[in-house]
Design a protein around this motif. Structure first.
Motif, PDB file in Angstrom:
ATOM      1  N   LEU A  17       0.802  -1.247   0.168  1.00 22.28           N
ATOM      2  CA  LEU A  17      -0.018   0.076  -0.069  1.00 22.28           C
ATOM      3  C   LEU A  17       0.923   1.020   0.078  1.00 22.28           C
ATOM      4  CD1 LEU A  17      -2.931   1.312   0.271  1.00 22.28           C
ATOM      5  CD2 LEU A  17      -2.612   1.259   2.757  1.00 22.28           C
ATOM      6  N   LEU A  18       2.112   1.372   0.566  1.00 23.48           N
ATOM      7  CA  LEU A  18       2.634   2.615   0.915  1.00 23.48           C
ATOM      8  C   LEU A  18       3.626   2.636  -0.532  1.00 23.48           C
ATOM      9  CD1 LEU A  18       4.362   2.198   4.280  1.00 23.48           C
ATOM     10  CD2 LEU A  18       2.666   3.822   3.691  1.00 23.48           C
ATOM     11  N   GLY A  19       3.970   1.565  -1.323  1.00 27.89           N
ATOM     12  CA  GLY A  19       4.562   1.617  -2.360  1.00 27.89           C
ATOM     13  C   GLY A  19       3.862   1.884  -3.368  1.00 27.89           C
ATOM     14  N   MET A  20       2.246   1.485  -3.283  1.00 24.53           N
ATOM     15  CA  MET A  20       1.401   2.221  -4.521  1.00 24.53           C
ATOM     16  C   MET A  20       1.020   3.922  -4.355  1.00 24.53           C
ATOM     17  SD  MET A  20      -1.156  -1.110  -4.602  1.00 24.53           S
ATOM     18  CE  MET A  20      -2.383  -0.130  -5.475  1.00 24.53           C
ATOM     19  N   GLN A  21       1.133   4.331  -2.862  1.00 25.65           N
ATOM     20  CA  GLN A  21       0.914   5.414  -2.632  1.00 25.65           C
ATOM     21  C   GLN A  21       1.983   6.462  -3.057  1.00 25.65           C
ATOM     22  OE1 GLN A  21      -1.642   7.473  -1.219  1.00 25.65           O
ATOM     23  NE2 GLN A  21      -2.852   5.701  -1.698  1.00 25.65           N
ATOM     24  N   TYR A  22       3.247   5.660  -2.754  1.00 26.45           N
ATOM     25  CA  TYR A  22       4.525   6.495  -3.332  1.00 26.45           C
ATOM     26  C   TYR A  22       4.398   6.833  -5.011  1.00 26.45           C
ATOM     27  CZ  TYR A  22       9.289   7.849  -4.308  1.00 26.45           C
ATOM     28  OH  TYR A  22      10.221   8.307  -4.831  1.00 26.45           O
ATOM     29  N   GLN A  23       3.927   5.604  -5.534  1.00 26.46           N
ATOM     30  CA  GLN A  23       4.145   5.754  -7.056  1.00 26.46           C
ATOM     31  C   GLN A  23       2.813   6.829  -7.278  1.00 26.46           C
ATOM     32  OE1 GLN A  23       6.491   5.193  -8.443  1.00 26.46           O
ATOM     33  NE2 GLN A  23       5.795   3.249  -9.737  1.00 26.46           N
ATOM     34  N   TYR A  24       1.904   6.766  -6.626  1.00 27.07           N
ATOM     35  CA  TYR A  24       0.681   7.825  -6.921  1.00 27.07           C
ATOM     36  C   TYR A  24       1.094   9.372  -6.932  1.00 27.07           C
ATOM     37  CZ  TYR A  24      -3.542  10.550  -6.696  1.00 27.07           C
ATOM     38  OH  TYR A  24      -4.370  11.747  -6.987  1.00 27.07           O
ATOM     39  N   TRP A  25       1.882   9.480  -5.559  1.00 25.29           N
ATOM     40  CA  TRP A  25       2.040  10.953  -5.156  1.00 25.29           C
ATOM     41  C   TRP A  25       3.555  11.539  -5.998  1.00 25.29           C
ATOM     42  CZ3 TRP A  25      -1.407  13.955  -3.577  1.00 25.29           C
ATOM     43  CH2 TRP A  25      -2.316  13.321  -2.938  1.00 25.29           C
TER      44      TRP A  25
END
Length: 101
Positions: A17-25
């Motif tokens: 989830l944190l990896g996906m959030q990093y990619q999004y932002w």
């Protein structure tokens, strides 16, 4: 052992989830990059609008030059200093005048 495997699965889900959030932002095509591109698009549209108005002005000038002699005469007078026969050339100075005694 049962709780340990659940904890590891939960930790893995959090990491994903944190990896996906990093990619999004912060990613290459992320939210901040998207906002930068929107700002660049707005700037380019403003520049395009200026160019469109200049092009329209030039287009009307070309139309006048093709269809009428008044525009040709005006350009000849302003750019080349045209003076027709039986006309008097008068030049008015805009410099300030000073009087000395």
């Amino acid at each position: 052992m049962k709780y340990f495997s659940q904890f590891m699965l939960f930790a893995l889900a959090i990491i994903v989830l944190l990896g996906m959030q990093y990619q999004y932002w912060m990613g290459e095509n992320g939210h901040f990059e998207h906002n930068k591109l929107l700002a660049q698009i707005e700037e380019q549209q403003r520049l395009n609008g200026n160019q469109i108005s200049e092009n329209n002005l030039l287009r009307t000038d070309v139309h006048d030059l093709k269809n009428g002699l008044e525009a040709v005469e005006e350009h000849a007078r302003l750019d080349l200093g045209l003076i027709k026969p039986h006309e008097t050339f008068v030049q008015v100075s805009t410099a300030s005048t000073t009087y000395s005694r």
